[in-house]
Enzyme design. Structure first.
Site, PDB file in Angstrom:
ATOM      1  N   PHE A  75      -2.172  16.254   4.185  1.00  0.00           N
ATOM      2  CA  PHE A  75      -2.205  15.471   2.959  1.00  0.00           C
ATOM      3  C   PHE A  75      -1.085  15.635   2.047  1.00  0.00           C
ATOM      4  O   PHE A  75      -0.441  16.728   1.645  1.00  0.00           O
ATOM      5  CB  PHE A  75      -3.519  16.287   2.504  1.00  0.00           C
ATOM      6  CG  PHE A  75      -3.842  15.577   1.234  1.00  0.00           C
ATOM      7  CD1 PHE A  75      -4.768  14.581   1.430  1.00  0.00           C
ATOM      8  CD2 PHE A  75      -3.444  16.063  -0.202  1.00  0.00           C
ATOM      9  CE1 PHE A  75      -5.055  13.884   0.141  1.00  0.00           C
ATOM     10  CE2 PHE A  75      -3.873  15.477  -1.147  1.00  0.00           C
ATOM     11  CZ  PHE A  75      -5.097  14.408  -1.174  1.00  0.00           C
ATOM     12  N   ARG A 108       0.686  12.088  -9.150  1.00  0.00           N
ATOM     13  CA  ARG A 108       1.137  10.940  -8.843  1.00  0.00           C
ATOM     14  C   ARG A 108       2.581  10.731  -9.245  1.00  0.00           C
ATOM     15  O   ARG A 108       3.305   9.792  -8.864  1.00  0.00           O
ATOM     16  CB  ARG A 108       0.443   9.786  -9.544  1.00  0.00           C
ATOM     17  CG  ARG A 108      -1.122   9.764  -9.121  1.00  0.00           C
ATOM     18  CD  ARG A 108      -1.824   8.506  -9.630  1.00  0.00           C
ATOM     19  NE  ARG A 108      -3.260   8.432  -9.318  1.00  0.00           N
ATOM     20  CZ  ARG A 108      -3.823   7.795  -8.460  1.00  0.00           C
ATOM     21  NH1 ARG A 108      -3.032   7.549  -7.292  1.00  0.00           N
ATOM     22  NH2 ARG A 108      -5.213   8.024  -8.490  1.00  0.00           N
ATOM     23  N   ASP A 168      -3.681   5.482   6.563  1.00  0.00           N
ATOM     24  CA  ASP A 168      -4.146   6.510   7.109  1.00  0.00           C
ATOM     25  C   ASP A 168      -5.171   6.088   8.016  1.00  0.00           C
ATOM     26  O   ASP A 168      -4.855   5.720   9.281  1.00  0.00           O
ATOM     27  CB  ASP A 168      -4.732   7.406   6.055  1.00  0.00           C
ATOM     28  CG  ASP A 168      -5.487   8.906   6.431  1.00  0.00           C
ATOM     29  OD1 ASP A 168      -4.886   9.446   7.262  1.00  0.00           O
ATOM     30  OD2 ASP A 168      -6.545   9.338   5.862  1.00  0.00           O
ATOM     31  N   GLU A 217       0.862  -1.216   0.007  1.00  0.00           N
ATOM     32  CA  GLU A 217       0.006   0.015   0.011  1.00  0.00           C
ATOM     33  C   GLU A 217       0.949   1.220   0.149  1.00  0.00           C
ATOM     34  O   GLU A 217       1.808   1.101   0.464  1.00  0.00           O
ATOM     35  CB  GLU A 217      -0.953   0.004   1.151  1.00  0.00           C
ATOM     36  CG  GLU A 217      -1.837   1.192   1.615  1.00  0.00           C
ATOM     37  CD  GLU A 217      -2.870   1.291   0.625  1.00  0.00           C
ATOM     38  OE1 GLU A 217      -2.449   1.480  -0.790  1.00  0.00           O
ATOM     39  OE2 GLU A 217      -4.007   1.583   1.094  1.00  0.00           O
ATOM     40  N   ASP A 218       0.413   2.334  -0.383  1.00  0.00           N
ATOM     41  CA  ASP A 218       1.061   3.443  -0.676  1.00  0.00           C
ATOM     42  C   ASP A 218       1.188   4.368   0.704  1.00  0.00           C
ATOM     43  O   ASP A 218       2.329   4.777   1.315  1.00  0.00           O
ATOM     44  CB  ASP A 218       0.531   4.578  -1.577  1.00  0.00           C
ATOM     45  CG  ASP A 218      -0.906   4.698  -1.712  1.00  0.00           C
ATOM     46  OD1 ASP A 218      -1.478   4.340  -0.639  1.00  0.00           O
ATOM     47  OD2 ASP A 218      -1.208   5.115  -2.416  1.00  0.00           O
TER      48      ASP A 218
END
Ligand code: 5GP
Length: 179
Positions: free
Chosen positions: A151, A164, A102, A98-99
């Site tokens: 963010f 991206r 959160d 996963e990037d």
């Protein structure tokens, strides 16, 4: 695009160094085992591409696509499955790549989904972690870099589909989403 960046939070050099360490650990931990890497689209593809090249044992790979954000900078809390994996994971070890973790809702959902399919294990590897934002408890087995509650964009992560392709993890200038 450069003018939309507020600051570089994690540079590509720092990421690369950490990914080398993670690749080494994963190669040792899964030596002799049947491992499937599952990248979480869209954001996780950059990390998966880097990580798999630091892994020195044979691995299979696939992608799953989920969405929980829409075009906003806040999670909706609803995880929608857009594309499932094609590989049969029964009797195999799964590592979800996963990037960013959160709230943890996406990974909790994916772990539960994969666990219904008879794998030998399901573990989690993330490039970035925002632990202060967690809403559900989730074990991260391989953690890249911890970041504050900001963010971020770049290194696969988007804002409204863009950014991206930035090689570093950056914060977005407020002017971009205030306009
Ligand atoms: P969670 O389900 O853990 O709340 O969120 C997981 C997903 O939300 C991440 O894989 C990522 O795609 C997205 N996300 C969470 N925080 C951020 C952020 O700061 N920037 C971007 N671009 N996406 C984020």
């Amino acid at each position: 695009m450069q003018g939309d960046i507020e600051e570089i939070l994690v540079s590509r050099e720092v990421l690369n160094e950490r990914i080398r360490e993670l690749g080494k650990r994963i190669s040792q931990d899964y030596a002799g085992k049947d491992l499937v890497l599952v990248g979480v689209l869209k954001g996780g593809f950059v990390f998966l591409a880097d990580l798999m090249r630091e892994i020195t044992i044979p691995v299979d790979m696939d992608f799953i696509s989920v969405s929980s954000y829409g075009n906003s900078t806040k999670t909706s809390g609803i995880v929608r499955l857009i594309k499932d994996i094609d590989i049969n994971i029964a009797g195999k070890h799964v590592l979800i790549v996963e990037d960013l973790v959160d709230t943890g809702l996406t990974l909790k959902h994916l772990k539960e989904l994969f666990n219904t399919r008879g794998p030998l294990s399901v573990k989690i590897c993330t490039a970035l972690d925002k632990p202060s934002r967690r809403k559900v408890e989730i074990d991260i087995d391989y953690e890249g870099i911890e970041i504050p509650d900001k963010f971020v964009i770049g290194y696969g992560l988007d804002y409204a589909g863009k950014y991206r392709n930035l090689p570093d993890v950056c914060t977005l200038s407020p002017k971009v989403y205030m306009d």
